[in-house]
Scaffold this active site. Structure first.
Site, PDB file in Angstrom:
ATOM      1  N   ARG A   1       1.034  -1.332   0.105  1.00 34.81           N
ATOM      2  CA  ARG A   1      -0.044   0.097  -0.244  1.00 34.81           C
ATOM      3  C   ARG A   1       0.767   1.296  -0.006  1.00 34.81           C
ATOM      4  NH1 ARG A   1      -1.540   2.957   4.131  1.00 34.81           N
ATOM      5  NH2 ARG A   1      -1.229   1.415   5.577  1.00 34.81           N
TER       6      ARG A   1
ATOM      7  N   ASP B   1      -7.560  17.562 -16.599  1.00 35.63           N
ATOM      8  CA  ASP B   1      -7.879  16.365 -16.910  1.00 35.63           C
ATOM      9  C   ASP B   1      -7.732  16.204 -18.717  1.00 35.63           C
ATOM     10  OD1 ASP B   1      -8.985  13.962 -17.759  1.00 35.63           O
ATOM     11  OD2 ASP B   1     -10.673  14.074 -16.346  1.00 35.63           O
TER      12      ASP B   1
END
Length: 392
Positions: A58, A184
């Protein structure tokens, strides 16, 4: 603008995308030409020369680290982070940079998931003031930004109307107000557009789309050259939200990136052929493709993009019943969501995602008979013939 000149690593774009030289120069313990998949969740602890930079997947994983470095080089940034989806990348960016009761200025034509994140989560639950503006005119952005603005957000080209924002002009506005500016660029991919080189602070992609390119992996990426922004986002990825891309998906995206330049060239060639074919048909009211001279922002696209990508949309001149019959008559194009894969897809928002369409209809001015097309890698003559046969 071109992205095919030398990159910061000394190589041109296609060489950076393949990445073999970088993989061999990282001091890996193996000599794999393709970086291996590290599925282990944990790594043996050691000290001194036995220490490993990875201890728990993680926090850090070798396969993810390799992809993140690859994406950073590709986008011309200092830091890359890989997330479990495009929306995870967008959410992590906004939640990391915008405090409760903060202020966001966003372009008004954005992906419906981004719109819901801004209006329902940030505004609805965190009290964030969100201003949606027509960012095609940078003056509208300048009028909405203040000294209290925490983030400026733009999607260019936009989904599904293929509208463009002047990245350099908005970046100057962001600098004037000391506000981070995120772009984006999923519809363009790093091959066709370089937001960081144009002054943006953050570039975001849904790797599900062109970066992976094979419709078999969901993921997202954030690239930045701002160290402070990176630290906030890295905390969100590894600790705050724990939202990282799995090793196997990292492998799939890294594989896809290697062929990105070749695929994008073909996507653009095919999209141009399809757009020009559609522009001359009686039952097509309007075609939206930045590569067409008829696109109102064609000059801006030619200036800030090195290619026009493979996304277009058009307005069908007829009823929804006729439009549905047209879609059902297609054989090469597949009706479906998503985009950026090797196969050609069509989506009619009003028919396929009616709830999302009803939400964005007023603000985004999306026509009921709009068809979004992700042009794939098939033979362009077959694509045009499929459209010709299906059109009433």
């Amino acid at each position: 603008m071109t992205r095919h000149d030398s990159r910061s690593d000394g190589n041109r774009f296609a060489t950076t995308a393949v990445g073999a030289a970088e993989a061999r120069s990282h001091g890996d313990r193996t000599t794999d030409v393709v970086p291996p998949i590290h599925l282990s969740t944990t790594f043996e602890w050691g000290v001194g020369t036995d220490a490993d930079e990875h201890d728990y997947s993680r926090e850090s994983n070798p396969t993810r680290a390799a992809l993140e470095a690859q994406l950073a080089r590709l986008e011309g940034g200092e830091h890359g982070l890989a997330f479990a989806s495009g929306m995870a990348a967008i959410s992590s960016t906004m939640l990391s940079l915008v405090p409760p009761n903060g202020h966001v200025v966003s372009s008004d034509t954005v992906y419906s998931g981004t719109e819901k994140l801004l209006t329902e989560h940030l505004a609805g639950h965190l009290g964030v003031d969100v201003d949606f503006v027509d960012a095609r005119n940078p003056d509208n952005v300048a009028d909405a930004v203040s000294s209290d603005t925490d983030l400026i957000w733009a999607e260019t080209p936009s989904n599904p109307l293929l509208r463009l924002c002047d990245i350099r002009a908005i970046a100057d506005i962001a600098d004037d107000h000391d506000a981070p500016f995120g772009v984006d660029g999923t519809f363009a991919s790093p091959y066709c557009q370089a937001p960081l080189e144009l002054g943006a602070d953050v570039a975001v992609h849904s790797t599900t789309k062109y970066l992976n390119g094979h419709s078999d992996s969901i993921g997202g990426a954030v690239i930045t050259d701002d160290g402070e922004v990176f630290e906030r986002l890295a905390f969100a990825q590894r600790v705050g939200l724990g939202n990282m891309l799995s090793p196997f998906d990292c492998y799939l995206v890294a594989r896809g990136v290697k062929t990105l330049p070749a695929r994008m060239d073909r996507h653009e060639t095919n999209a141009t052929a399809v757009a020009r074919f559609l522009e001359g048909r009686d039952r097509i009211a309007r075609v939206r493709y930045p590569g067409l001279e008829s696109h109102p922002q064609h000059d801006l696209a030619s200036e800030q993009m090195s290619g026009y990508s493979g996304m277009l949309s058009f307005e069908f001149d007829g009823t929804l019943v006729e439009l549905e019959a047209f879609v059902r008559g297609l054989e090469v194009f597949t009706p479906g969501a998503s985009l950026g894969g090797v196969e050609s897809l069509v989506e009619v928002p009003s028919l396929m995602i009616p709830e999302e369409f009803s939400r964005c209809e007023d603000s985004a001015e999306v026509p009921e008979t709009l068809v979004r097309v992700s042009v794939g890698l098939e033979d362009p003559d077959d694509l045009c013939e499929d459209l010709r046969t299906a059109l009433p």
